[in-house]
Design a protein around this motif. Structure first.
Motif, PDB file in Angstrom:
ATOM      1  N   ASP A  20       6.420  19.595  -8.817  1.00 25.92           N
ATOM      2  CA  ASP A  20       7.431  19.885  -9.837  1.00 25.92           C
ATOM      3  C   ASP A  20       7.654  18.727 -10.800  1.00 25.92           C
ATOM      4  OD1 ASP A  20       7.859  22.390  -8.746  1.00 25.92           O
ATOM      5  OD2 ASP A  20       9.416  21.666  -7.384  1.00 25.92           O
ATOM      6  N   GLU A  21       7.736  17.533 -10.281  1.00 28.05           N
ATOM      7  CA  GLU A  21       7.999  16.324 -11.065  1.00 28.05           C
ATOM      8  C   GLU A  21       7.075  15.216 -10.586  1.00 28.05           C
ATOM      9  OE1 GLU A  21      10.453  15.622 -13.415  1.00 28.05           O
ATOM     10  OE2 GLU A  21      11.100  17.704 -13.465  1.00 28.05           O
ATOM     11  N   ALA A  22       6.749  14.298 -11.471  1.00 23.18           N
ATOM     12  CA  ALA A  22       5.982  13.120 -11.073  1.00 23.18           C
ATOM     13  C   ALA A  22       6.813  12.272 -10.117  1.00 23.18           C
ATOM     14  CB  ALA A  22       5.616  12.305 -12.312  1.00 23.18           C
ATOM     15  N   CYS A  23       6.161  11.466  -9.350  1.00 26.11           N
ATOM     16  CA  CYS A  23       6.893  10.541  -8.492  1.00 26.11           C
ATOM     17  C   CYS A  23       6.260   9.164  -8.613  1.00 26.11           C
ATOM     18  CB  CYS A  23       6.965  11.104  -7.095  1.00 26.11           C
ATOM     19  SG  CYS A  23       6.019  10.417  -5.824  1.00 26.11           S
ATOM     20  N   SER A  24       7.021   8.122  -8.330  1.00 27.96           N
ATOM     21  CA  SER A  24       6.563   6.754  -8.550  1.00 27.96           C
ATOM     22  C   SER A  24       6.765   5.902  -7.317  1.00 27.96           C
ATOM     23  CB  SER A  24       7.345   6.105  -9.695  1.00 27.96           C
ATOM     24  OG  SER A  24       7.106   6.768 -10.899  1.00 27.96           O
TER      25      SER A  24
ATOM     26  N   SER B 202       2.652   5.712 -11.169  1.00 25.31           N
ATOM     27  CA  SER B 202       3.221   7.056 -11.381  1.00 25.31           C
ATOM     28  C   SER B 202       2.191   8.072 -10.923  1.00 25.31           C
ATOM     29  CB  SER B 202       3.543   7.284 -12.858  1.00 25.31           C
ATOM     30  OG  SER B 202       4.595   6.450 -13.255  1.00 25.31           O
ATOM     31  N   PHE B 203       2.586   8.915  -9.981  1.00 28.02           N
ATOM     32  CA  PHE B 203       1.735   9.977  -9.463  1.00 28.02           C
ATOM     33  C   PHE B 203       2.142  11.259 -10.176  1.00 28.02           C
ATOM     34  CE2 PHE B 203       2.111   6.718  -6.260  1.00 28.02           C
ATOM     35  CZ  PHE B 203       0.808   6.537  -5.841  1.00 28.02           C
ATOM     36  N   LEU B 204       1.273  11.750 -11.061  1.00 29.07           N
ATOM     37  CA  LEU B 204       1.598  12.908 -11.891  1.00 29.07           C
ATOM     38  C   LEU B 204       1.226  14.211 -11.181  1.00 29.07           C
ATOM     39  CD1 LEU B 204       0.328  11.564 -15.336  1.00 29.07           C
ATOM     40  CD2 LEU B 204       2.535  11.193 -14.220  1.00 29.07           C
TER      41      LEU B 204
ATOM     42  N   VAL C 137       0.860  -1.182   0.000  1.00 30.06           N
ATOM     43  CA  VAL C 137       0.000   0.000   0.000  1.00 30.06           C
ATOM     44  C   VAL C 137       0.894   1.229   0.000  1.00 30.06           C
ATOM     45  CG1 VAL C 137      -1.765   1.297   1.258  1.00 30.06           C
ATOM     46  CG2 VAL C 137      -1.833  -1.205   1.236  1.00 30.06           C
ATOM     47  N   ALA C 138       0.610   2.169  -0.909  1.00 29.38           N
ATOM     48  CA  ALA C 138       1.369   3.424  -0.995  1.00 29.38           C
ATOM     49  C   ALA C 138       0.411   4.586  -0.728  1.00 29.38           C
ATOM     50  CB  ALA C 138       1.993   3.574  -2.375  1.00 29.38           C
ATOM     51  N   ARG C 139       0.941   5.620  -0.071  1.00 28.44           N
ATOM     52  CA  ARG C 139       0.162   6.826   0.186  1.00 28.44           C
ATOM     53  C   ARG C 139       1.120   8.007   0.184  1.00 28.44           C
ATOM     54  NH1 ARG C 139      -1.227   6.684   5.741  1.00 28.44           N
ATOM     55  NH2 ARG C 139      -2.465   4.873   5.202  1.00 28.44           N
ATOM     56  N   LEU C 140       0.795   9.038  -0.593  1.00 26.58           N
ATOM     57  CA  LEU C 140       1.600  10.261  -0.616  1.00 26.58           C
ATOM     58  C   LEU C 140       0.930  11.298   0.275  1.00 26.58           C
ATOM     59  CD1 LEU C 140       2.476  10.555  -4.409  1.00 26.58           C
ATOM     60  CD2 LEU C 140       3.777   9.446  -2.598  1.00 26.58           C
ATOM     61  N   ASP C 141       1.752  12.060   1.025  1.00 24.64           N
ATOM     62  CA  ASP C 141       1.165  13.080   1.898  1.00 24.64           C
ATOM     63  C   ASP C 141       0.822  14.363   1.149  1.00 24.64           C
ATOM     64  OD1 ASP C 141       3.761  13.954   1.507  1.00 24.64           O
ATOM     65  OD2 ASP C 141       4.103  14.496   3.591  1.00 24.64           O
ATOM     66  N   LYS C 142       1.273  14.479  -0.109  1.00 26.99           N
ATOM     67  CA  LYS C 142       0.900  15.623  -0.947  1.00 26.99           C
ATOM     68  C   LYS C 142       0.999  15.214  -2.409  1.00 26.99           C
ATOM     69  CE  LYS C 142       5.480  17.474  -0.205  1.00 26.99           C
ATOM     70  NZ  LYS C 142       6.003  17.464   1.114  1.00 26.99           N
ATOM     71  N   VAL C 143       0.281  15.908  -3.264  1.00 30.13           N
ATOM     72  CA  VAL C 143       0.343  15.659  -4.700  1.00 30.13           C
ATOM     73  C   VAL C 143       1.645  16.274  -5.213  1.00 30.13           C
ATOM     74  CG1 VAL C 143      -0.772  16.131  -6.919  1.00 30.13           C
ATOM     75  CG2 VAL C 143      -2.164  15.653  -4.900  1.00 30.13           C
ATOM     76  N   PRO C 144       2.432  15.559  -6.034  1.00 28.44           N
ATOM     77  CA  PRO C 144       3.678  16.120  -6.558  1.00 28.44           C
ATOM     78  C   PRO C 144       3.403  17.427  -7.325  1.00 28.44           C
ATOM     79  CG  PRO C 144       3.488  13.794  -7.118  1.00 28.44           C
ATOM     80  CD  PRO C 144       2.179  14.216  -6.539  1.00 28.44           C
TER      81      PRO C 144
END
Length: 185
Positions: free
Chosen positions: A109-113, A132-134, A100-107
């Motif tokens: 400057d650059e996408a993150c994976s 890929s989180f755009l 399970v992945a969770r980002l604390d903010k939407v990217p």
């Protein structure tokens, strides 16, 4: 009274039999404390030891990896740097993995994976299912093979969602049986 014991090995003729080890299910619930960050980098275990062995990490700083009760965390504060943790067993060929992945903010400057690697030989040779989180809030699924640093897409890129907000849980599942790979996100 004297006791005479002799040991012998008896070989019986018959068909040759081979046995394959049935690997047990490995689940890491991260119910442990973070290894001591005051240790020299070479001595740190990053995520520590799981029921299946010690985690190894590849990334810019040991402080990017931490454990809180119930979760292994990778901090992405350093820009343009990859981070990777692995729990390797070279004898495993067929595998089922879930993360399970969770980002604390939407990217911004650059996408993150975030990816699950499997069939892993080293950082230059492996298969992976990658989310890929755009910067637009879209999330894409990519299934790839990397051989000698050359990445080949095994399936077309699939956009799973758009307008995704921070703190959304994304589950990635991979099942590999022989040459068959199934991926779900």
């Amino acid at each position: 009274m004297a006791l005479d014991v002799s040991l012998t090995t008896t070989v019986l003729p018959g068909p040759r039999r081979t046995f394959a080890e049935d690997k047990r299910l490995l689940e890491d619930d991260f119910r442990r404390t973070l290894p001591d960050l005051s240790l020299p980098v070479a001595e740190r275990q990053y995520w520590g030891s799981s029921p299946g062995g010690a985690w190894s990490a590849l990334g810019p700083a040991a402080t990017d990896y931490s454990v809180v009760p119930g979760a292994g965390i990778i901090d992405l504060t350093t820009d343009y740097a990859s981070r990777q943790t692995s729990l390797r067993d070279g004898e495993i060929t067929d595998v089922g993995v879930c993360s399970v992945a969770r980002l604390d903010k939407v990217p911004t400057d650059e996408a993150c994976s975030c990816a699950l690697s499997f069939g892993y030989q080293d950082t230059h040779n492996n298969y992976r299912a990658r989310l890929s989180f755009l910067t637009t809030g879209a999330v894409q699924l990519r299934v790839e093979e990397e051989v000698a640093d050359t990445v080949t897409r095994l399936t077309p890129v699939l956009t799973l969602a758009t307008g995704v907000s921070a703190h959304t849980d994304w589950t990635i599942r991979v099942r590999r049986e022989g040459s068959r790979i199934r991926v779900k996100a």
